[in-house]
Design an enzyme around this catalytic site. Structure first.
Site, mmCIF file in Angstrom:
data_model
loop_
_atom_site.group_PDB
_atom_site.id
_atom_site.type_symbol
_atom_site.label_atom_id
_atom_site.label_comp_id
_atom_site.label_asym_id
_atom_site.label_seq_id
_atom_site.Cartn_x
_atom_site.Cartn_y
_atom_site.Cartn_z
ATOM 1 C CG ASP A 36 -3.406 4.923 -1.293
ATOM 2 O OD1 ASP A 36 -3.447 3.765 -0.827
ATOM 3 O OD2 ASP A 36 -2.594 5.268 -2.160
ATOM 4 C CG ASP A 62 3.272 12.204 -1.111
ATOM 5 O OD1 ASP A 62 3.855 11.450 -0.293
ATOM 6 O OD2 ASP A 62 3.820 12.637 -2.139
ATOM 7 C CB VAL A 63 3.002 9.166 4.003
ATOM 8 C CG1 VAL A 63 1.684 8.450 4.238
ATOM 9 C CG2 VAL A 63 3.921 8.381 3.071
ATOM 10 C CG ASN A 89 -0.341 -0.118 5.239
ATOM 11 O OD1 ASN A 89 0.197 -1.229 5.295
ATOM 12 N ND2 ASN A 89 -0.975 0.305 4.158
ATOM 13 C CE1 TYR A 154 10.056 -2.047 1.882
ATOM 14 C CE2 TYR A 154 10.929 -4.076 2.805
ATOM 15 C CZ TYR A 154 9.854 -3.242 2.565
ATOM 16 O OH TYR A 154 8.603 -3.595 3.003
ATOM 17 C CE LYS A 158 8.854 -1.073 5.142
ATOM 18 N NZ LYS A 158 7.605 -0.332 5.453
ATOM 19 C CB ILE A 187 1.985 -9.892 2.954
ATOM 20 C CG1 ILE A 187 2.662 -9.831 4.338
ATOM 21 C CG2 ILE A 187 0.469 -10.001 3.095
ATOM 22 C CD1 ILE A 187 2.503 -11.050 5.208
ATOM 23 C CB THR A 189 0.171 -7.099 -1.325
ATOM 24 O OG1 THR A 189 1.558 -6.739 -1.193
ATOM 25 C CG2 THR A 189 -0.390 -7.446 0.034
#
Ligand SMILES: NC(=O)c1ccc[n+]([C@@H]2O[C@H](COP(=O)([O-])OP(=O)(O)OC[C@H]3O[C@@H](n4cnc5c(N)ncnc54)[C@H](O)[C@@H]3O)[C@@H](O)[C@H]2O)c1
Lengths: 250, 194
Positions: A36, A62-63, A89, A154, A158, A187, A189
């Site tokens: 993460d 950091d992806v 994810n 966004y 995706k 979801i 979160t």
């Protein structure tokens, strides 16, 4: 146990869907590499797994940074000797009308949601190919399947994840490495929290818009990811899996 | 568990499972006959008190190109592969609504619910129908807690494709990037998940 002796890397595993999936994977016998950008939540996730008797390490990632991915690859191999599962994810969410999107935020979101998934696949899939086996799960969204107001940014990210998944699946199918995408609806979160704030609807109201009349839970998603990560889905690659209370059946 | 089949193979399977200590019941059922489907559901409820899961798996293969496909063959394929699914879903839903606790239905779609191929004229028409029937039922009964999904396998190594010669088999394998046919257990694991 459904993931006995498997090694899994999960990005953005400090909270939300990533963390729940990490806990479930650990219960099913996998060794977990928690990654993460947030060190505190990442370390906490490791502690939570260990306190339940599971095995996990934290590596800050950091992806969007290729250097970080090299580090993750090296440390994972050093600690566990292999990688069987990668759950791409990590992601961020911005809802904004088209004309108000700043180029900087466009680039930043793309660098995490799209470049992050690309880099993960680029660095991990060749290792899996050498092992002649592996399963990658990429987090897309129903926003990668259908349009919605305020979702140009966004949704584009995706949608890119959805088709990258198929391209990588075809390219790697002969090697035995599988790649699939998941497409959650809302979801419960931080992301649903954010959507509730931006849209001015309560989370309950957001849930009511789905045929099943409720938001999804992190557990609903984690169970799907578990199926795709395990050998139970051994003939499944390049496919889309919705966890959306029926939203895309309409 | 109730095993319904048109042929006596189902009887053997049921016996085998019962000797292995499971509790199963065989009901000879032709899914194209409304009365038999109704009977299948009422007998299930009589035996086990309720119905939680329905897997509408029945299907036949037909590979005739349109100009060589008789109307009889077309009707038979649509009857079994599409109308059979409708009937078993209809009566399962009726029962699940009565129970008021939702339920799970899994229908048997196919790769040909999405993609065409030479010869799958009637087969893909039926399987495409199964896909949209499934989606419609999903939306219709979601609030009642009845989940309806379809599994859409590629070519799986079962008696359905036993008719294929070596060349045809290789052709079918080549359609799959993973370079092999699927195994029945690979569909099974997906079903258990559903
Ligand atoms: N929650 C939903 O409603 C929903 C719906 C559809 C898709 N998704 C997708 O599922 C994934 C997980 O979502 P969530 O709801 O658990 O989100 P979350 O915000 O709860 O968690 C995301 C995690 O990613 C981490 N992260 C953010 N930027 C990062 C970076 N650059 N590098 C590494 N880690 C980073 C965060 O620190 C956080 O721990 C995302 O890709 C999201 O787009 C979520």
């Amino acid at each position: 146990m459904r993931l006995e002796n498997k090694v899994a890397i999960i990005t953005g595993a400090g909270t939300g869907i990533g963390k729940e999936t990490a806990l479930l994977f650990a219960r099913e016998g996998a060794k977990i590499v928690i990654t993460d950008i947030n060190e505190d939540s990442g370390n906490q996730a490791v502690k939570d797994i260990q306190s339940h008797g599971g095995e996990a390490i934290f590596i800050r990632l950091d992806v969007s940074k290729e250097e970080d991915w090299k580090k993750v690859t090296e440390k994972t191999i050093h600690s566990f000797g292999k990688v069987d599962i990668l759950f791409n994810n990590a992601g961020i969410y911005i809802i904004k009308p088209l004309a108000e999107i700043q180029l900087e935020e466009w680039n930043r979101l793309m660098s995490i949601n799209v470049t992050g998934v690309f880099l993960g696949m680029k660095h991990i899939m060749p290792l899996m190919a050498k092992q002649k086996k592996g399963s990658v799960i990429n987090a897309s969204s129903i926003a990668g399947l259908m349009g919605a107001p305020g979702h140009v940014l966004y949704g584009a990210s995706k949608g890119a994840v959805r088709i990258m998944t198929k391209d990588a699946a075809i390219e790697y199918a002969p090697t035995g490495v599988r790649v699939n995408s998941i497409h959650p609806g809302y979801i419960d979160t931080g992301m649903a929290e954010y959507a509730s704030k931006v849209t001015g609807s309560t989370k309950d109201e957001l849930g009511k818009e789905f045929p099943m009349g409720r938001l999804g839970t992190v557990k609903d998603v984690a169970n799907m990811v578990l199926f795709l990560a395990s050998d139970e889905s051994s003939y499944t690659t390049g496919a889309e899996f919705v966890i959306d209370g029926g939203a895309t059946a309409r | 568990m109730v095993i319904a089949d048109f042929s006596e193979h189902g009887q053997e399977l049921s016996k085998q499972l019962n000797t292995d200590g499971y509790d199963t019941l065989f009901l000879k059922t032709d899914v194209t006959k409304e009365e038999e489907v109704k009977h299948m559901i009422t007998e299930t409820v009589k035996q086990y008190g309720k119905l939680d899961i329905m897997f509408a798996n029945v299907g036949i293969a037909n590979d005739n190109v349109a100009h060589e496909l008789t109307f009889e063959q077309w009707k038979r394929t649509i009857d079994i592969n599409l109308s059979g699914v409708f009937l078993s879903n209809k009566y399962a839903i009726e029962q699940m609504l009565k129970q008021g606790k939702g339920g799970v239905i899994v229908n048997s779609g196919s790769i040909h619910s999405y993609a065409g191929k030479k010869g799958v004229t009637a087969y893909s028409s039926a399987k495409g129908g199964v896909k949209l029937l499934t989606q419609t039922l999903t939306v219709t009964y979601a609030k009642e807690g009845i989940r309806v999904n379809a599994v859409c396998p590629g070519y799986i190594d079962t008696p359905l494709i036993a008719g294929a010669d070596t060349e045809m088999r290789q052709h079918l394998i080549n359609l799959h990037p993973l370079g092999r046919l699927g195994k029945p257990e690979e569909v099974k694991s997906c079903l258990i998940f559903s």
